[in-house]
Design a protein around this motif. Structure first.
Motif, PDB file in Angstrom:
ATOM      1  N   LYS A 198      12.490 -38.308  16.605  1.00 26.42           N
ATOM      2  CA  LYS A 198      11.035 -38.162  16.604  1.00 26.42           C
ATOM      3  C   LYS A 198      10.604 -36.791  16.082  1.00 26.42           C
ATOM      4  CE  LYS A 198       9.795 -41.770  19.790  1.00 26.42           C
ATOM      5  NZ  LYS A 198       8.994 -42.190  20.935  1.00 26.42           N
ATOM      6  N   GLY A 224      11.234 -43.994   6.623  1.00 27.60           N
ATOM      7  CA  GLY A 224      11.105 -45.298   7.267  1.00 27.60           C
ATOM      8  C   GLY A 224      11.692 -45.212   8.661  1.00 27.60           C
ATOM      9  N   TYR A 225      10.943 -45.665   9.643  1.00 28.92           N
ATOM     10  CA  TYR A 225      11.367 -45.532  11.035  1.00 28.92           C
ATOM     11  C   TYR A 225      11.561 -46.908  11.640  1.00 28.92           C
ATOM     12  CZ  TYR A 225      11.220 -43.946  15.917  1.00 28.92           C
ATOM     13  OH  TYR A 225      11.517 -43.694  17.233  1.00 28.92           O
ATOM     14  N   ASN A 227      12.610 -48.522  15.123  1.00 24.87           N
ATOM     15  CA  ASN A 227      12.877 -48.150  16.521  1.00 24.87           C
ATOM     16  C   ASN A 227      13.108 -49.382  17.375  1.00 24.87           C
ATOM     17  OD1 ASN A 227      10.334 -49.195  16.508  1.00 24.87           O
ATOM     18  ND2 ASN A 227       9.376 -47.505  17.590  1.00 24.87           N
ATOM     19  N   GLU A 229      11.511 -51.634  19.042  1.00 25.23           N
ATOM     20  CA  GLU A 229      10.075 -51.930  18.968  1.00 25.23           C
ATOM     21  C   GLU A 229       9.500 -52.349  20.331  1.00 25.23           C
ATOM     22  OE1 GLU A 229      10.918 -55.557  19.947  1.00 25.23           O
ATOM     23  OE2 GLU A 229      12.026 -54.670  18.314  1.00 25.23           O
ATOM     24  N   SER A 230       8.213 -52.049  20.487  1.00 27.97           N
ATOM     25  CA  SER A 230       7.584 -52.273  21.783  1.00 27.97           C
ATOM     26  C   SER A 230       6.640 -53.470  21.744  1.00 27.97           C
ATOM     27  CB  SER A 230       6.801 -51.016  22.172  1.00 27.97           C
ATOM     28  OG  SER A 230       5.892 -50.702  21.125  1.00 27.97           O
ATOM     29  N   VAL A 231       6.751 -54.295  20.689  1.00 28.91           N
ATOM     30  CA  VAL A 231       5.826 -55.433  20.594  1.00 28.91           C
ATOM     31  C   VAL A 231       6.300 -56.550  21.516  1.00 28.91           C
ATOM     32  CG1 VAL A 231       4.869 -57.161  19.035  1.00 28.91           C
ATOM     33  CG2 VAL A 231       5.311 -54.868  18.219  1.00 28.91           C
ATOM     34  N   PRO A 232       5.450 -56.971  22.470  1.00 26.80           N
ATOM     35  CA  PRO A 232       5.869 -58.051  23.366  1.00 26.80           C
ATOM     36  C   PRO A 232       5.963 -59.378  22.611  1.00 26.80           C
ATOM     37  CG  PRO A 232       3.592 -57.441  23.792  1.00 26.80           C
ATOM     38  CD  PRO A 232       4.115 -56.477  22.787  1.00 26.80           C
ATOM     39  N   PHE A 235       2.710 -61.171  21.758  1.00 26.85           N
ATOM     40  CA  PHE A 235       1.645 -60.631  20.910  1.00 26.85           C
ATOM     41  C   PHE A 235       1.793 -61.158  19.491  1.00 26.85           C
ATOM     42  CE2 PHE A 235      -0.542 -57.550  18.254  1.00 26.85           C
ATOM     43  CZ  PHE A 235      -1.762 -57.539  18.890  1.00 26.85           C
ATOM     44  N   PRO A 236       0.738 -61.836  18.994  1.00 29.90           N
ATOM     45  CA  PRO A 236       0.892 -62.463  17.679  1.00 29.90           C
ATOM     46  C   PRO A 236       0.732 -61.484  16.518  1.00 29.90           C
ATOM     47  CG  PRO A 236      -1.108 -63.212  18.807  1.00 29.90           C
ATOM     48  CD  PRO A 236      -0.579 -62.053  19.561  1.00 29.90           C
ATOM     49  N   ILE A 237       1.825 -61.296  15.814  1.00 29.17           N
ATOM     50  CA  ILE A 237       1.766 -60.572  14.545  1.00 29.17           C
ATOM     51  C   ILE A 237       2.872 -61.194  13.690  1.00 29.17           C
ATOM     52  CG2 ILE A 237       3.251 -58.668  15.359  1.00 29.17           C
ATOM     53  CD1 ILE A 237       1.555 -56.822  13.501  1.00 29.17           C
ATOM     54  N   VAL A 242       3.994 -57.393   9.596  1.00 33.16           N
ATOM     55  CA  VAL A 242       4.815 -56.231   9.968  1.00 33.16           C
ATOM     56  C   VAL A 242       5.292 -55.509   8.706  1.00 33.16           C
ATOM     57  CG1 VAL A 242       6.959 -55.499  11.078  1.00 33.16           C
ATOM     58  CG2 VAL A 242       5.533 -57.219  12.172  1.00 33.16           C
ATOM     59  N   ILE A 245       2.683 -53.432   7.027  1.00 36.54           N
ATOM     60  CA  ILE A 245       2.401 -52.122   7.638  1.00 36.54           C
ATOM     61  C   ILE A 245       2.987 -51.010   6.760  1.00 36.54           C
ATOM     62  CG2 ILE A 245       3.045 -50.641   9.600  1.00 36.54           C
ATOM     63  CD1 ILE A 245       2.699 -53.162  11.363  1.00 36.54           C
ATOM     64  N   TYR A 278       6.501 -62.382  14.746  1.00 35.51           N
ATOM     65  CA  TYR A 278       7.526 -61.341  14.847  1.00 35.51           C
ATOM     66  C   TYR A 278       8.198 -61.354  16.222  1.00 35.51           C
ATOM     67  CZ  TYR A 278       9.595 -56.681  14.737  1.00 35.51           C
ATOM     68  OH  TYR A 278      10.472 -55.629  14.790  1.00 35.51           O
ATOM     69  N   ARG A 293      10.032 -53.520   5.971  1.00 34.99           N
ATOM     70  CA  ARG A 293       8.821 -52.680   6.085  1.00 34.99           C
ATOM     71  C   ARG A 293       9.078 -51.296   5.488  1.00 34.99           C
ATOM     72  NH1 ARG A 293       8.415 -49.204   9.970  1.00 34.99           N
ATOM     73  NH2 ARG A 293       9.579 -50.340  11.557  1.00 34.99           N
TER      74      ARG A 293
END
Lengths: 366, 299
Positions: A198, A224-225, A227, A229-232, A235-237, A242, A245, A278, A293
């Protein structure tokens, strides 16, 4: 080096009589070098590639003879990759013999030894693919260059200390990573691996020290990072969103953005996931989308934070292969942190470990 | 037939300017403010939302005590709170949880102190909690329309940057999005939206317009763009259906909207569960085996 006509010679090397590698045809030298280690073979590879790119007819080296002072397994694999069919050497490793014999390369040696005392030789003990050997040797060469020449660095971390609360996580960290180099940072949970990433990324300010990333400016981020990821899941994406982004801050036409997204998804073989949610993708699919991404973003450096954490053994192999392919094809610098050193065993990447608040250089992972 | 006419007759109240104005503002709010609800859900701003509600309550209490427009003062209070939180977040910590909790407690305490000390009437105090779409002044309506346009414009024009911040704030920074600016704008919009919705249907029921449509949208959509579209459509349905339900059942509009929204949420939740079970059943090995057996018998 001086280039004269179609031939190239290294005057200094010839004058000093310290030539360790020479490529000749019918007694006429085409290329020679006096550099140490495997650099002469890498230079020869670049030399031949440059002549081809320069419009010259593809150089056939099948009828050339190569003199190389010492030929170990690594050199043998590189020689095979170049297509050379005849070699002469003063010292030949027994490990190199099967490689040369398997590819019908004629050899003459003054002395044959069991092995050559060289780390690269050990790393390539089981490698049979000449291209894989070339990638590993190139990576080690770039790493060595970055250590000796700051100008060739993609990343230069200098005297960085990181403090979290009242605890000093890392103290006086120095790190240089060359362009196109692949670096593995391992350490126990909480050792400060993510904090270091970070700081490199710029989302956490170091308590002291500086981080310099070549080619990085505020408007066109080139890091490019990837990680944890914290997307539950709920959650619609979509996978496409992605990847999109990556071009969120890119100022270009919509058509160009679409092209970059499509190209990136094809490059990481995740185009079939384009409309999938995702959150419902498997760990490996998510990592492919995340790397797509970064490609869409045009990243020249990948920071991978525990990317193998949710993958099975096959997924880990696939991810490493994908990252290595992209790094080699596009000369992308890769910095990966993980606490699973076993999973990254035998990658041949340069390896540093974080322990007790500082970085400890280790041998390349094998 | 007589019953139908009686129902239609109930809607004659729309002839009155305050009712018509309130209805239109409610409809607009239903279409636009659930977009902000998507931010609240994804960025987990529930605690912040409470703090902003309380700040808006304080602003409204001060406005009532001073005899000025509660909407304007509520907006000013929320804006001030957002700026304060952004400054503290920027200078000290990234996690706003403890800051919002502090402000949440402080502002509600001050709000009740103002109500008590300045003898704000019980009826006016209840209006803060219940809201009243018929009490919207022309200025309130114009402000709501203008603010709605800002919210919609922000979501449409800044969608790529918003998607990045909603996905992951570190990733957003890495791709060159000015994450801090986008995040602060989002929080500011949440604060101002709360002021508007409180004016419409009150502090206690604002989730019917802000959160419920967004929650339903998350269940229905398969993409972020789809989530925003679903939230807007479902918010409009909640506003429209809730208003009609309130008129027909002779209830306050805020209650009508909330009850209708809750029922719609229940229906969508059950439908989604059924769809999910059907999908699982279609994948189960026993079902596959049964299908194969039937095909074998046909052959």
């Amino acid at each position: 080096m001086r280039f004269g006509g179609d031939e190239q010679t290294n005057d200094g090397a010839l004058a000093n009589g310290a030539v360790v590698l020479r490529l000749s045809r019918n007694g006429v030298d085409l290329f020679s070098s006096a550099r140490p280690w495997l650099h002469p073979l890498l230079d020869l590879s670049r030399f031949l590639a440059a002549r081809e790119e320069g419009g010259a007819r593809r150089e056939s080296v099948a009828d050339c003879e190569l003199y190389d002072k010492i030929i170990g397994r690594a050199a043998a694999l590189l020689i095979v990759r170049l297509g050379i069919r005849s070699v002469q050497t003063e010292i030949l490793s027994r490990r190199a013999m099967p490689v040369l014999d398997a590819h019908a390369v004629a050899w003459r040696a003054t002395t044959v030894v069991d092995r050559i005392d060289c780390r690269t030789e050990d790393l390539l003990a089981d490698v049979v693919d000449p291209n894989a050997a070339y990638r590993l040797v190139s990576a080690r060469a770039r790493a060595a260059l970055a250590q000796s020449d700051p100008a060739s660095c993609a990343l230069h971390v200098e005297n960085v200390s990181i403090v979290r609360g009242e605890r000093t996580v890392l103290r006086d960290v120095h790190l240089r990573v060359g362009r196109g180099e692949k670096l593995l940072i391992t350490g126990a949970n909480g050792a400060g691996k993510t904090s270091l990433l970070k700081v490199i990324l710029g989302t956490v300010a170091p308590a002291a020290g500086t981080v310099h990333v070549t080619g990085q400016d505020e408007r066109a981020a080139r890091i490019g990072y990837v990680n944890q990821e914290s997307v539950p899941v709920t959650f619609p994406i979509s996978a496409r969103e992605v990847v999109a982004i990556g071009v969120a801050a890119v100022r270009t036409s919509r058509r160009e953005k679409r092209r970059r997204i499509t190209e990136a998804m094809h490059s990481t073989r995740c185009a079939v996931l384009v409309d999938r949610m995702y959150g419902t993708l498997s760990g490996g699919e998510k990592q492919r989308v995340a790397i797509a991404r970064c490609l869409a973003q045009g990243a020249r450096m990948l920071l991978l934070d525990e990317p193998t954490a949710s993958l099975d053994a096959e997924g880990k192999r696939d991810l490493v292969a994908l990252v290595e392919r992209l790094a080699d094809e596009q000369e992308i610098t890769v910095v990966m942190v993980t606490h699973e050193f076993d999973a990254m065993d035998r990658t041949g990447w340069r390896h540093v470990a974080i322990a007790d608040g500082s970085l400890h250089p280790l041998e390349a992972a094998r | 037939m007589m019953q139908l006419f009686a129902w239609l007759d109930a809607f004659h109240v729309l002839r009155y300017a305050p009712v018509w104005r309130g209805f239109l503002v409610l409809l607009l709010s239903g279409a636009v403010f659930p977009l902000v609800g998507v931010f609240v859900l994804r960025l987990n701003l529930i605690t912040l939302r409470f703090a902003l509600m309380h700040a808006s309550l304080l602003g409204s209490a001060v406005a009532l005590a001073a005899g000025v427009n509660p909407l304007l003062v509520g907006m000013a209070a929320n804006s001030a709170l957002v700026v304060a939180i952004a400054r503290i977040r920027g200078s000290a910590v990234r996690d706003v949880g403890f800051i919002t909790t502090f402000f949440m407690v402080l502002t509600i305490g001050l709000a009740f102190a103002v109500i008590y000390r300045f003898n704000v009437s019980t009826n006016d105090s209840l209006q803060i909690l219940w809201g009243n779409i018929y009490a919207m002044t022309p200025l309130d309506a114009r402000l709501t329309v203008a603010f709605g346009a800002v919210v919609a414009g922000f979501v449409v024009l800044r969608f790529p940057a918003i998607a990045a911040v909603l996905f992951d704030r570190d990733v957003a920074t890495s791709v060159g999005v000015r994450e801090s600016l986008v995040y602060t704008t989002i929080v500011l919009l949440v604060g101002l939206t709360i002021s508007f919705v409180m004016r419409l249907i009150g502090a206690l029921l604002l989730d019917a317009i802000l959160i419920l449509p967004a929650l339903m949208a998350v269940s229905c959509a398969r993409s972020l763009r789809g989530t925003f579209i679903w939230a807007s459509v479902l918010g409009t349905i909640v506003a429209l259906g809730g208003f009609a339900f309130a008129i027909l059942a002779d209830l306050p509009v805020s209650s009508g909207v909330t009850i209708f929204g809750a029922l719609l949420y229940l229906i969508i939740h059950l439908l989604m569960r059924k769809r999910s079970r059907t999908a699982v059943r279609a994948l189960s090995p026993s079902n596959t085996l049964a299908t194969h057996t039937q095909e074998g018998e046909k052959q």
